[in-house]
Structures are given as structure tokens and as C-alpha cells.
Enzyme design. Structure first.
Site, PDB file in Angstrom:
ATOM      1  N   TYR A  83       0.813  -1.217   0.000  1.00 42.76           N
ATOM      2  CA  TYR A  83       0.000   0.000   0.000  1.00 42.76           C
ATOM      3  C   TYR A  83       0.846   1.267   0.000  1.00 42.76           C
ATOM      4  CZ  TYR A  83      -4.196  -2.697   1.041  1.00 42.76           C
ATOM      5  OH  TYR A  83      -5.239  -3.563   0.989  1.00 42.76           O
ATOM      6  N   LYS A 108       3.316 -15.427   2.984  1.00 40.03           N
ATOM      7  CA  LYS A 108       3.401 -16.239   1.756  1.00 40.03           C
ATOM      8  C   LYS A 108       4.884 -16.521   1.520  1.00 40.03           C
ATOM      9  CE  LYS A 108       1.470 -18.144  -1.921  1.00 40.03           C
ATOM     10  NZ  LYS A 108       0.637 -19.354  -1.810  1.00 40.03           N
ATOM     11  N   ASP A 152      -2.932 -18.463   1.737  1.00 39.68           N
ATOM     12  CA  ASP A 152      -3.987 -19.169   0.987  1.00 39.68           C
ATOM     13  C   ASP A 152      -4.637 -20.232   1.852  1.00 39.68           C
ATOM     14  OD1 ASP A 152      -1.416 -20.197   0.897  1.00 39.68           O
ATOM     15  OD2 ASP A 152      -1.689 -21.242  -0.993  1.00 39.68           O
ATOM     16  N   ASP A 181      -5.803  -6.926   5.218  1.00 41.72           N
ATOM     17  CA  ASP A 181      -7.002  -6.271   4.688  1.00 41.72           C
ATOM     18  C   ASP A 181      -8.024  -7.339   4.313  1.00 41.72           C
ATOM     19  OD1 ASP A 181      -8.741  -4.397   3.709  1.00 41.72           O
ATOM     20  OD2 ASP A 181      -7.637  -4.028   1.846  1.00 41.72           O
ATOM     21  N   ASP A 210     -11.439  -8.641   6.760  1.00 38.79           N
ATOM     22  CA  ASP A 210     -12.813  -8.576   6.233  1.00 38.79           C
ATOM     23  C   ASP A 210     -13.441  -9.959   6.221  1.00 38.79           C
ATOM     24  OD1 ASP A 210     -12.897  -5.858   5.814  1.00 38.79           O
ATOM     25  OD2 ASP A 210     -13.622  -6.014   3.751  1.00 38.79           O
TER      26      ASP A 210
HETATM   27 MG    MG Z   1     -15.686  -1.673   3.081  1.00 46.62          MG
END
Ligand code: MG
Ligand code: ATP
Length: 380
Positions: free
Chosen positions: A145, A197, A230, A255, A259
Site C-alpha cells: 500500500y 506467503k 492461501d 485487509d 474482512d
Molecule cells: Mg468496506
């Protein structure tokens, strides 16, 4: 006896932000009123789309200054279709700047059921969702990011583009320490699951090495393991209890995984988050960030804004995290969490506890806030 005074900056924001924040403020005011040892001074400032409308920028200098001088920050949510992706100035730019300026590198998101009575709302089968208790610790101001990025050739002829995922040893060490301190603050201490990873990415190989060294050398009392991202994504939906404890991971993986894990409890409206600054430099059981920004994980929900039906629980629980992490006030934090559970569990109209529409109920935002305050009065 003189009581300690804490300055809490409130950023109500856009959409349902001001509605849910109003209920969290009621809760904080009761906590402050009932305490002889401390006093909370709450002050609201403009931030996000409302600030763009008022002064042309999402993060006015006066808001930035207030945040820098605060003991903690409580935020609602920002953004909305009015300031969409094509607008010249967007609310989200203000949030990235705020996070970066305040050095908020550690994002903490618990994903646990506030009450067993909510199991029916989880998209997972009750036997899979029951007993899930995961706290995701995501690195927030590094990785892809914030690394160098480039588009080769100018629009509309871009024929390649790249983002760079960079992590330094220092960045991995400090987020690992935050995860460790959070694991240690539970009794018994929580297990740590580091996610990367490392079979493909160089940054992940460094991540794994630094996490291992930091935890082994500084926190020998903690147990930890490593998972590939994964496989972890699969485990979160198939056997989430296997990841009970603290998940620590880098920005992009965090991120996605935060979620993903946040749907387990059944509504976006239930979950709080904290973004913290200030590295714990020495291993100790006490974790005191220098500054924290606390907000529900949901967005500004423009589809239900202005109707008074948004679920304020994620914001109320964010206020509990604020008391716990920034102000070191564990008892009232715990009392707020207990009060929320009580409201969700105490049978109201139709047999189950009081619920807003996202949980199949008819209660208004204000009713939930009032009932939490009522329950809290018996607990403080
Ligand atoms: Mg959102
Ligand atoms: P953002 O881009 O700001 O994260 P988003 O597009 O991810 O926003 P949200 O604003 O979080 O979306 O809303 C997603 C859905 O969840 C919407 O239908 C919204 O009404 C619902 N929702 C979000 N927060 C709440 C809440 N506190 N109470 C009830 N429903 C909510």
C-alpha cells in the site's frame, strides 16, 4: 482527590457515522460521570466528506492538530457516493494521511461473537462459528500500500504497472510485539498465528524470520505458528476455531483476512477496531500505545443513513477498546462489553434480545444506545 483528565477527539464523519457515534458518546459520558478517578473530555471535529463540503479538504489542519494533541480518537465512518472515486478530493485520502501522520501502524480487529444468541446470523454453520475468538493484528502503514508504484507509459496506453511490497526488520518487529502484548494481556495468554506467503515472496521470508526471532527471544512464554495466507483463508471459513488467538499479518493479507473473518459474527455493524501507534519497546505484560484511533469496521452505509436504524454496537465496542488500549481503563471497558452482551441476550419483544434491522430486529439506533447505557449503569 484529583481525577485524571483525558482528551478524546471525536470524528463523527459521514453517513451513519454521526448516528452511531452519538450512541458511543452517551456511553463514554456515563462512564466518565460515574468515575471518581478520571474524567473524559470529548470534543468533535470535522473529518471526511463533511469537511470537504465545509472547508474543501477532508482533513483540515485544525482537525489534524486536535488529533495530535488527543489522548485517543473515536471515529464514525467517512465517505459516500457524493465524494466518489472520480471526485478530485476524496474523504479516504484524508484517512490515509491521518493514519500515516499519526503513525498508526497496528490495526486490531477482534472477530468474535458478542453473544451466542447471534449464531443464527453467521453465514457459517453454527457448529463452525461457535466459539470463534480471533483477534486480527494487521500491519497498516507498510507493504504494497505504501511501497513505490508505477504505471509504464501514460494513460490510456499503460501496458504494465507495479506495486512494491517492502518490509523492514523494524516494521515487522514492532507489529509482532503488538501482537505479543495483546496475546499476553489475556489470561491464559493467546496463541499467535503469523500469516505470510513465505513459499513465494521475499518480503514474507523476512517476515517469517523476524516474527520467529522476536517471539522466541522476547516472548518465550508465548506459543506461535506460521500459516500460508492461501491456506489460512480456507481455514477461516472451514475450521475458524483452529485460528483462535491472535493472527498477525502484513497490510494486504490483513485487509483481506480481517474482512473475511469479520463476517463470522453475522453483521458488519457489530465489530470494533483500533489503529495504534507507539511501539512497545520492551516485552512487558502492559501495552500502552502512544495514540489510538478507534472506529467500527463498517463504512458510512449511505443506503440507510438518516433513518436512525444503523447498528451502533460496533462503535460502542470501539469506545470500549479506546478505554482499554489508550487510557488503560480495563474495568469500564469490560463493563461496556458486558452491557452490550446483556442487551443482545435479554429477551425483548419477540423472544430474543433487542436488535437493529441488520440482525432481523426493529430497534432503532437510539434504543440500542439507551439500553446499553441502562445496562451499564448496573455494572459500573
Ligand atoms: Mg468496506
Ligand atoms: P466502505 O467502502 O466505506 O467500507 P462499504 O461499501 O464497504 O463501505 P458499508 O458502508 O460498510 O459498505 O455498508 C455495507 C452494507 O452493510 C450496507 O448495506 C450497509 O447498510 C450495511 N451496514 C454497514 N454498517 C451498518 C450498521 N452499523 N448497521 C446496519 N447496517 C450496516
Amino acid at each position: 482527590m484529583s481525577s485524571k483528565s483525558f482528551r478524546v477527539v471525536v470524528l463523527p464523519g459521514d453517513g451513519i457515522g454521526p448516528e452511531v457515534v452519538a450512541e458511543a458518546i452517551k456511553v463514554l459520558e456515563i462512564v466518565s460521570e460515574k468515575s471518581l478517578d478520571f474524567d473524559l473530555k470529548l470534543e468533535s471535529h470535522q473529518f471526511g466528506g463533511c469537511a470537504i463540503d465545509a472547508v474543501g479538504e477532508p482533513l483540515p489542519a485544525s482537525t489534524m492538530t486536535a488529533c495530535l494533541e488527543a489522548d485517543a480518537i473515536l471515529m464514525g465512518s467517512i465517505g459516500g457516493p457524493k465524494w466518489g472515486v472520480n471526485a478530485a478530493v476524496r474523504p479516504e485520502q484524508g484517512l490515509l494521511t491521518l493514519r500515516k501522520n499519526l503513525g498508526l501502524y497496528a490495526n486490531i480487529r477482534p472477530a468474535n461473537l458478542a453473544s451466542e444468541s447471534l449464531l443464527d446470523y453467521s453465514p457459517l454453520r453454527p457448529d463452525i462459528a461457535r466459539g470463534v475468538n480471533i483477534i486480527v493484528v494487521r500491519e497498516l502503514i507498510g507493504g504494497a500500500y505504501f511501497g513505490p508504484r508505477k504505471e509504464q507509459n501514460a494513460e490510456p496506453n499503460v501496458d504494465a504497472a507495479w506495486d512494491t511490497m517492502i518490509y523492514s526488520v523494524t516494521e515487522v518487529q514492532r507489529i509482532t510485539r503488538v501482537a505479543a502484548q495483546i496475546a499476553l494481556s489475556a489470561n491464559p495468554p493467546l496463541e499467535i498465528h503469523s500469516i505470510d506467503k513465505a513459499n513465494v515472496l521475499a518480503s514474507s521470508r523476512l517476515w517469517r524470520k523476524v516474527v520467529t526471532e522476536t517471539l522466541t527471544n522476547e516472548y518465550p512464554q508465548l506459543t506461535f505458528d506460521h500459516h500460508l495466507v492461501d491456506s489460512a483463508a480456507m481455514v477461516i471459513v472451514s475450521h475458524p476455531r483452529k485460528l483462535n488467538g491472535v493472527i498477525v499479518t502484513e497490510n494486504l493479507f490483513g485487509d483481506i483476512l480481517s474482512d473475511q473473518s469479520s463476517v463470522i459474527p453475522g453483521s458488519l455493524g457489530l465489530l470494533p477496531s483500533a489503529s495504534l501507534a507507539g511501539a512497545p519497546s520492551t516485552p512487558s505484560a502492559e501495552f500502552k500505545p502512544t495514540l489510538g484511533l478507534y472506529e467500527p469496521i463498517h463504512g458510512s452505509a449511505p443506503d440507510i443513513a438518516g433513518q436512525g436504524i444503523a447498528n451502533p454496537i460496533g462503535t460502542i465496542l470501539s469506545a470500549a477498546m479506546l478505554l482499554r488500549y489508550s487510557l488503560g481503563l480495563e474495568r469500564p471497558a469490560q463493563a461496556i462489553e458486558d452491557a452490550v452482551r446483556k442487551v443482545l441476550d435479554t429477551p425483548a419483544h419477540g423472544g430474543h434480545g433487542l436488535r437493529t434491522a441488520d440482525l432481523g430486529g426493529k430497534a432503532t439506533t437510539k434504543e440500542i444506545g439507551d439500553r446499553v447505557v441502562e445496562a451499564l449503569l448496573g455494572l459500573l
